[in-house]
Scaffold this motif. Structure first.
Motif, PDB file in Angstrom:
ATOM      1  N   SER A 233       8.749   0.632  -7.308  1.00  0.00           N
ATOM      2  CA  SER A 233       9.475   0.190  -5.928  1.00  0.00           C
ATOM      3  C   SER A 233      10.853   0.966  -5.731  1.00  0.00           C
ATOM      4  O   SER A 233      11.285   1.478  -6.440  1.00  0.00           O
ATOM      5  CB  SER A 233       9.539  -1.190  -5.822  1.00  0.00           C
TER       6      SER A 233
ATOM      7  N   LEU B  41       7.944   7.931  -5.587  1.00  0.00           N
ATOM      8  CA  LEU B  41       8.402   7.055  -6.106  1.00  0.00           C
ATOM      9  C   LEU B  41       8.635   7.005  -7.783  1.00  0.00           C
ATOM     10  O   LEU B  41       9.820   6.899  -8.291  1.00  0.00           O
ATOM     11  CB  LEU B  41       7.930   5.474  -5.877  1.00  0.00           C
TER      12      LEU B  41
ATOM     13  N   GLU C 128       3.733   8.852  -1.248  1.00  0.00           N
ATOM     14  CA  GLU C 128       4.884   7.806  -1.417  1.00  0.00           C
ATOM     15  C   GLU C 128       4.760   7.401  -3.051  1.00  0.00           C
ATOM     16  O   GLU C 128       5.919   7.293  -3.537  1.00  0.00           O
ATOM     17  CB  GLU C 128       4.647   6.813  -0.540  1.00  0.00           C
ATOM     18  N   LEU C 129       3.794   7.158  -3.359  1.00  0.00           N
ATOM     19  CA  LEU C 129       3.740   6.647  -4.933  1.00  0.00           C
ATOM     20  C   LEU C 129       4.196   7.989  -6.009  1.00  0.00           C
ATOM     21  O   LEU C 129       5.141   7.242  -6.952  1.00  0.00           O
ATOM     22  CB  LEU C 129       2.273   6.234  -5.325  1.00  0.00           C
TER      23      LEU C 129
ATOM     24  N   TRP D 172      -4.868   7.165  -1.756  1.00  0.00           N
ATOM     25  CA  TRP D 172      -3.581   5.978  -1.601  1.00  0.00           C
ATOM     26  C   TRP D 172      -4.163   4.782  -2.673  1.00  0.00           C
ATOM     27  O   TRP D 172      -4.947   4.730  -3.219  1.00  0.00           O
ATOM     28  CB  TRP D 172      -3.654   5.047  -0.259  1.00  0.00           C
TER      29      TRP D 172
ATOM     30  N   ARG E  21       1.093  -1.062  -0.123  1.00  0.00           N
ATOM     31  CA  ARG E  21       0.062   0.044  -0.086  1.00  0.00           C
ATOM     32  C   ARG E  21       0.932   1.287  -0.013  1.00  0.00           C
ATOM     33  O   ARG E  21       1.997   1.196   0.849  1.00  0.00           O
ATOM     34  CB  ARG E  21      -1.020  -0.119   1.252  1.00  0.00           C
ATOM     35  N   TYR E  22       0.566   2.288  -0.603  1.00  0.00           N
ATOM     36  CA  TYR E  22       1.208   3.443  -0.950  1.00  0.00           C
ATOM     37  C   TYR E  22       0.359   4.489  -0.582  1.00  0.00           C
ATOM     38  O   TYR E  22      -0.849   4.616  -1.303  1.00  0.00           O
ATOM     39  CB  TYR E  22       1.929   3.848  -2.414  1.00  0.00           C
ATOM     40  N   THR E  23       0.756   5.640  -0.064  1.00  0.00           N
ATOM     41  CA  THR E  23       0.004   6.945   0.058  1.00  0.00           C
ATOM     42  C   THR E  23       0.258   7.670  -1.375  1.00  0.00           C
ATOM     43  O   THR E  23       1.085   7.143  -2.044  1.00  0.00           O
ATOM     44  CB  THR E  23       0.464   7.701   1.202  1.00  0.00           C
TER      45      THR E  23
END
Length: 250
Positions: free
Chosen positions: A181, A130, A126-127, A204, A121-123
């Motif tokens: 990732s 990345l 975060e995504l 998310w 799971r990414y917020t």
């Protein structure tokens, strides 16, 4: 000999003696014997991961016992792929047996045995970070991740990233795993769920996936399970490399 030894629980010396002078062949050519950690229940075709070249022995198989070996669904179809990934049908590589896994995995990999089916799971923040870091491109807020093309194992070969500043399609399999990732995503065989919207932006993303690695050729976890079940190394190789032959040369 590593894969054969681990899969058949033979000693190294026994494996060397058994295979001395024998080669895995297709026609007059030595096979490109690719292998992956965990296929996720279905193997992938070579051309969907690397260059556009077809190897007839590196094709899709269902990684299961004969009695479980019903026809493999068309995992290039989005609906079929989603059902396959979410439902996790029984396969050789669907195991949590530490004795078997310790033959294949390093000690730090054993700490997280969720690889046949997994979730990450990414917020939104975060995504977006990345993707921005790994592609060196600012997509803005990420609005969607859309599979454009899937391979025979359900792995995504082309993925459309939709952002508020940019929309672009990436691929193949390895580029997708690197983009999503900080190291490598377990595999590109995943489906996406999105969280609640705030000003039209998902807060998310949940990636639910299958397998570990590119999925082409021999599945190491599946081969180890086959060995525990009493399959010989010839049977294991013929299972993963369809149409290949083991020939004695000297």
């Amino acid at each position: 000999y590593h894969g054969i030894t681990k899969a058949s629980n033979a000693t190294v010396a026994e494996a060397v003696r058994a295979t001395r002078g024998r080669l895995l062949m297709h026609g007059k050519t030595i096979c490109d014997a690719r292998f992956t950690k965990c296929c996720g229940g279905a193997t992938e075709e070579f051309e969907n991961c690397w260059e556009d070249k077809h190897y007839p022995y590196l094709t899709a198989i269902r990684d299961a016992d004969q009695e479980e070996n019903r026809p493999l669904p068309d995992l290039t179809n989005e609906e079929e792929a989603e059902h396959w990934i979410r439902k996790a049908p029984k396969s050789f590589c669907d195991t949590h047996d530490k004795k078997i896994l310790s033959q294949i995995l390093n000690h730090y990999d054993l700490e997280n045995p969720d690889f046949y089916r997994w979730h990450i799971r990414y917020t939104q923040a975060e995504l977006a970070e990345l993707i921005r870091t790994n592609t060196r491109t600012d997509y803005g807020d990420i609005l969607d991740l859309i599979p454009v093309q899937r391979g025979t194992s359900g792995r995504i070969c082309k993925l459309k990233i939709v952002g508020t500043l940019k929309t672009f399609t990436i691929g193949k399999e390895m580029e997708i795993r690197r983009t999503l990732s900080d190291s490598h995503l377990r595999s590109s065989a995943f489906v996406v769920d999105k969280g609640e919207l705030k000003d039209g932006v998902p807060q998310w993303f949940l990636l639910s996936g299958a397998g570990w690695g590119h999925g082409v050729g021999l599945c190491q976890v599946g081969a180890a399970v086959m060995g525990e079940k009493g399959y010989t190394y010839e049977e294991i190789l013929r299972h993963y490399y369809k149409g290949a032959e083991i020939r004695q040369f000297y």
